[in-house]
Design a protein around this motif. Structure first.
Motif, PDB file in Angstrom:
ATOM      1  N   LEU A   1       0.834  -1.204   0.000  1.00 47.82           N
ATOM      2  CA  LEU A   1       0.000   0.000   0.000  1.00 47.82           C
ATOM      3  C   LEU A   1       0.869   1.254   0.000  1.00 47.82           C
ATOM      4  N   VAL A   2       0.638   2.138  -0.959  1.00 43.26           N
ATOM      5  CA  VAL A   2       1.327   3.426  -1.049  1.00 43.26           C
ATOM      6  C   VAL A   2       0.320   4.501  -0.677  1.00 43.26           C
ATOM      7  N   LEU A   3       0.602   5.249   0.370  1.00 46.95           N
ATOM      8  CA  LEU A   3      -0.341   6.220   0.905  1.00 46.95           C
ATOM      9  C   LEU A   3      -0.182   7.574   0.228  1.00 46.95           C
ATOM     10  N   ALA A   4      -1.315   8.233  -0.043  1.00 50.09           N
ATOM     11  CA  ALA A   4      -1.341   9.578  -0.627  1.00 50.09           C
ATOM     12  C   ALA A   4      -0.464   9.639  -1.878  1.00 50.09           C
ATOM     13  N   GLN A   5      -0.590   8.630  -2.738  1.00 49.44           N
ATOM     14  CA  GLN A   5       0.297   8.533  -3.895  1.00 49.44           C
ATOM     15  C   GLN A   5       0.102   9.691  -4.863  1.00 49.44           C
ATOM     16  N   GLN A   6      -1.144   9.998  -5.182  1.00 47.23           N
ATOM     17  CA  GLN A   6      -1.390  11.056  -6.160  1.00 47.23           C
ATOM     18  C   GLN A   6      -0.994  12.421  -5.614  1.00 47.23           C
ATOM     19  N   ARG A   7      -1.232  12.641  -4.352  1.00 47.35           N
ATOM     20  CA  ARG A   7      -0.890  13.953  -3.781  1.00 47.35           C
ATOM     21  C   ARG A   7       0.617  14.141  -3.679  1.00 47.35           C
ATOM     22  N   THR A   8       1.352  13.072  -3.431  1.00 53.76           N
ATOM     23  CA  THR A   8       2.803  13.177  -3.251  1.00 53.76           C
ATOM     24  C   THR A   8       3.568  12.914  -4.539  1.00 53.76           C
ATOM     25  N   TYR A   9       2.880  12.898  -5.671  1.00 49.86           N
ATOM     26  CA  TYR A   9       3.535  12.649  -6.953  1.00 49.86           C
ATOM     27  C   TYR A   9       4.233  13.933  -7.396  1.00 49.86           C
ATOM     28  N   ARG A  10       5.397  14.196  -6.805  1.00 39.35           N
ATOM     29  CA  ARG A  10       6.130  15.443  -7.029  1.00 39.35           C
ATOM     30  C   ARG A  10       7.527  15.111  -7.556  1.00 39.35           C
ATOM     31  N   LYS A  11       8.192  16.124  -8.066  1.00 40.23           N
ATOM     32  CA  LYS A  11       9.567  15.950  -8.526  1.00 40.23           C
ATOM     33  C   LYS A  11      10.497  15.811  -7.326  1.00 40.23           C
ATOM     34  N   ASP A  12      11.457  14.893  -7.466  1.00 38.14           N
ATOM     35  CA  ASP A  12      12.408  14.606  -6.388  1.00 38.14           C
ATOM     36  C   ASP A  12      13.790  15.093  -6.815  1.00 38.14           C
ATOM     37  N   PRO A  13      14.288  16.182  -6.233  1.00 35.62           N
ATOM     38  CA  PRO A  13      15.606  16.695  -6.630  1.00 35.62           C
ATOM     39  C   PRO A  13      16.747  15.749  -6.281  1.00 35.62           C
ATOM     40  N   LEU A  14      16.531  14.821  -5.353  1.00 39.56           N
ATOM     41  CA  LEU A  14      17.578  13.872  -5.006  1.00 39.56           C
ATOM     42  C   LEU A  14      17.647  12.699  -5.981  1.00 39.56           C
ATOM     43  N   ASP A  15      16.679  12.622  -6.880  1.00 38.26           N
ATOM     44  CA  ASP A  15      16.633  11.511  -7.841  1.00 38.26           C
ATOM     45  C   ASP A  15      16.561  12.060  -9.262  1.00 38.26           C
ATOM     46  N   GLY A  16      17.349  13.093  -9.530  1.00 35.29           N
ATOM     47  CA  GLY A  16      17.382  13.661 -10.868  1.00 35.29           C
ATOM     48  C   GLY A  16      16.085  14.310 -11.293  1.00 35.29           C
ATOM     49  N   PHE A  17      15.311  14.811 -10.348  1.00 40.20           N
ATOM     50  CA  PHE A  17      14.031  15.459 -10.604  1.00 40.20           C
ATOM     51  C   PHE A  17      13.022  14.522 -11.269  1.00 40.20           C
ATOM     52  N   LYS A  18      13.198  13.223 -11.040  1.00 39.76           N
ATOM     53  CA  LYS A  18      12.175  12.270 -11.457  1.00 39.76           C
ATOM     54  C   LYS A  18      11.015  12.341 -10.466  1.00 39.76           C
ATOM     55  N   ARG A  19       9.873  11.826 -10.891  1.00 40.30           N
ATOM     56  CA  ARG A  19       8.700  11.867 -10.029  1.00 40.30           C
ATOM     57  C   ARG A  19       8.856  10.899  -8.856  1.00 40.30           C
ATOM     58  N   TYR A  20       8.540  11.380  -7.677  1.00 40.30           N
ATOM     59  CA  TYR A  20       8.585  10.535  -6.470  1.00 40.30           C
ATOM     60  C   TYR A  20       7.300   9.708  -6.415  1.00 40.30           C
ATOM     61  N   THR A  21       7.440   8.392  -6.270  1.00 38.67           N
ATOM     62  CA  THR A  21       6.284   7.490  -6.298  1.00 38.67           C
ATOM     63  C   THR A  21       6.161   6.677  -5.013  1.00 38.67           C
ATOM     64  N   GLY A  22       6.903   7.066  -3.971  1.00 38.67           N
ATOM     65  CA  GLY A  22       6.883   6.288  -2.733  1.00 38.67           C
ATOM     66  C   GLY A  22       5.752   6.619  -1.803  1.00 38.67           C
ATOM     67  N   GLY A  23       4.931   7.622  -2.140  1.00 32.33           N
ATOM     68  CA  GLY A  23       3.817   7.988  -1.278  1.00 32.33           C
ATOM     69  C   GLY A  23       4.272   8.652   0.014  1.00 32.33           C
ATOM     70  N   TRP A  24       3.320   8.817   0.916  1.00 27.37           N
ATOM     71  CA  TRP A  24       3.605   9.487   2.192  1.00 27.37           C
ATOM     72  C   TRP A  24       4.485   8.586   3.052  1.00 27.37           C
ATOM     73  N   ASN A  25       5.642   9.118   3.436  1.00 26.65           N
ATOM     74  CA  ASN A  25       6.570   8.349   4.272  1.00 26.65           C
ATOM     75  C   ASN A  25       7.557   9.322   4.909  1.00 26.65           C
ATOM     76  N   ILE A  26       7.298   9.700   6.161  1.00 26.79           N
ATOM     77  CA  ILE A  26       8.139  10.702   6.819  1.00 26.79           C
ATOM     78  C   ILE A  26       9.498  10.149   7.199  1.00 26.79           C
ATOM     79  N   SER A  27       9.731   8.866   6.965  1.00 25.16           N
ATOM     80  CA  SER A  27      11.045   8.284   7.226  1.00 25.16           C
ATOM     81  C   SER A  27      11.908   8.230   5.972  1.00 25.16           C
ATOM     82  N   ASP A  28      11.363   8.648   4.833  1.00 24.52           N
ATOM     83  CA  ASP A  28      12.061   8.567   3.561  1.00 24.52           C
ATOM     84  C   ASP A  28      12.577   9.955   3.177  1.00 24.52           C
TER      85      ASP A  28
END
Length: 570
Positions: free
Chosen positions: A89-116
């Motif tokens: 289960l990936v939580l809040a996937q659509q809301r957290t579908y943002r660019k990740d500057p730590l991954d070459g500005f690819k879309r982040y698909t890990g969902g809500w995870n305050i430990s990530d």
């Protein structure tokens, strides 16, 4: 201090441009934004989109993404765009579908995870415009102030002559209005942060209370298990295999209670520490900026140009800090909104292992199931032990030739105890003549005899006070374990955690969203008012100086004309 007109005009234009350029940043869930939104995920599309390209398929375009930077709304919530449907289960996937500057500005698909850290990087990217604007403001305005100082000390200045009365009046009117606007923004900010802090504190208190209640109940069950190991009825105790299982269950319960208590307490302390820091920064910075706005208005009217210049420099630094604080708070707001969405989705798709375990973890399912099963087994075994003593000891009139079981028992036969479970631990109904667990101790009081010093009954009865006490203790333990059966079932299916998150989503999330919006509006209003005040301080100071020079020049000309007229007559 004289400020050349072209310098003040350039400074005014620059500041106004920076302010209005902030409106060019649009707000969305997946893009950097200065204005947060509270939109739910878009409704499901009527027709399914084409499957997303894999990372290695160059024919579909490099880094191909759905239009608008968001995944198609009918992508399953339980799977990221590039993962199989049977993924966790990936939580809040659509809301957290943002660019990740730590991954070459690819879309982040890990969902809500305050430990990530990738989650924090992606949500932090949405606040990038604030930090960019703060950097641009700090550098460009700093260079402008440096240019003003160079021109003041190095360039030959002409004596200003003439002024615009309209500009003079408009500037003083705007200074007053901007000071009032700053006061209103500060009031909104102060009220919003107070309410936000209260709602957040109530939310944390509720979560802590739920966790503490669960921990207390786990410890109570553990205590009942510990008591069960020590109880024996007429020297008949539970089998050794059951005793071993009880030791294991007791250890698992204590471990689960400790884990829940530590994790919920640590998460709460961390959140409270950050919230208190943000609240203190908001109060101190807003009070300082408001004081600056009114001091600038006062000294501008009094003509204290040197003091106004010092306040401009201070305001330049403070506004930079306000932009940074806006970014920090927008980060906090986005995380809080993501958390509310994650809780909603988790309640709809409950599971024992998600990122929400960092807030309020479910008790291990195997531990809850094992404890529930063992509690039934304990109850079953205790009832069997008690009924064995009743059938083989209390209800038989032994002769004194059997001293180990003889205590002069007599009178009506003692009713046996109703066992609520079959040997396979399925539920069982009571038969005629059996006494229920909840009424057993009261019923058996009628069969207790008075005993002599040697423990022999001297009155009619089937139970000595000692045997009755042992049986009552066994019944109390069995009753206690039976009462906690529903609680253990709720632990097994995470009902308690589901209820907690559902209550937070329903009762606390609306307040968090509403008052975080108040804080944002207050910050933007206060920042904009003071930023524009710097412009009108410069304009008003220039017009006031020109007005003074014009007044002096006109007075000097008038005196010269009067002197010429006097010379003509003489």
């Amino acid at each position: 201090m004289t400020m050349p007109f072209y310098v003040s005009a350039s400074f005014s234009f620059l500041t106004t441009f920076l302010f209005f350029s902030s409106s060019l940043f649009s707000s969305s869930q997946g893009q950097p934004a200065l204005v947060p939104t509270f939109q739910d995920p878009p409704p499901a599309a009527t027709t399914p989109p084409p499957p997303p390209p894999t990372s290695g398929d160059a024919s579909d375009g490099e880094n191909a993404e759905p239009p608008g930077g968001q995944p198609p709304p009918n992508w399953p919530l339980n799977s990221p765009p590039n993962s199989p449907l049977d993924s966790p289960l990936v939580l809040a996937q659509q809301r957290t579908y943002r660019k990740d500057p730590l991954d070459g500005f690819k879309r982040y698909t890990g969902g809500w995870n305050i430990s990530d850290r990738h989650y924090w990087a992606s949500v932090g990217y949405t606040t990038a415009p604030f930090f960019v604007l703060a950097a641009v403001w700090f550098l460009v305005v700093g260079l402008s102030l440096t240019l003003i100082c160079v021109c003041y000390f190095c360039c030959k200045r002409k004596v200003p002559y003439g002024y615009s009365q309209a500009a003079y009046v408009i500037s003083i009117v705007f200074l007053v209005l901007l000071a009032i606007t700053a006061a209103i923004g500060c009031l909104i900010l102060y009220k919003g942060q107070g309410k936000f802090h209260d709602v957040t504190t109530e939310t944390l208190d509720y979560v802590e209370n739920q966790a503490d209640t669960t921990v207390d109940k786990l410890k109570e069950v553990s205590d009942f298990v510990a008591q069960a190991k020590l109880i024996a009825v007429d020297n008949v105790s539970l089998p050794s295999s059951v005793q071993t299982d009880l030791n294991q269950i007791e250890n698992e319960l204590n471990s689960a209670a400790t884990m829940l208590q530590v994790r919920s307490s640590d998460s709460s302390k961390d959140i409270r520490a950050h919230l208190d820091s943000v609240r203190l920064a908001l109060i101190m910075l807003s009070a300082t900026v408001l004081t600056l706005a009114f001091l600038g208005l006062l000294f501008s009217i009094l003509g204290k140009q040197l003091v106004v210049c010092i306040l401009v420099v201070i305001g330049w630094i403070l506004i930079t800090g306000m932009f940074v604080l806006c970014g920090v708070f927008l980060l906090l707001h986005n995380v809080a909104s993501d958390t509310c969405v994650a809780m909603d989705e988790w309640v709809q798709n409950p599971t024992a292992h998600t990122a929400l375990d960092d807030i309020l973890p479910c008790v291990d399912k195997s531990t809850a199931l094992d404890t529930l099963s063992r509690s039934k087994e304990i109850t079953y075994q205790f009832v069997e032990v008690i009924n064995s003593v009743i059938t083989n000891v209390s209800n038989i009139n032994f002769s004194p030739n059997f001293p180990s079981v003889y205590f002069n028992q007599s009178g009506p036969l003692l009713p046996i105890l109703c066992n609520p479970f079959h040997p396979n631990l399925t539920n069982r109904s009571c038969s005629a003549g059996e006494v229920d667990l909840s009424k057993a101790t009261q019923e058996w009081m009628n069969y207790v005899c008075q005993v002599s010093a040697s423990g022999i009954c001297i009155t009619t009865g089937r139970l000595t006070p000692n045997i009755y006490g042992q049986m009552a203790a066994s019944v109390n333990v069995s009753n206690g374990l039976s009462q906690y059966g529903p609680f253990l079932i709720e632990l097994e299916d995470c009902t308690l955690v589901k209820q907690t998150f559902s209550d937070i989503s329903r009762d606390y999330c609306p307040g968090l969203r509403r008052y975080s919006w108040f804080i944002y509006v207050g910050l933007v209003t206060l920042s904009a008012a003071v930023m524009l005040s710097l412009v009108f301080w410069a304009i008003f100071g220039r017009e006031r100086r020109h007005w003074l020079y014009t007044k002096q020049a006109l007075s000097k000309k008038a005196r010269s004309r009067d002197r010429i007229e006097e010379n003509k007559w003489t």
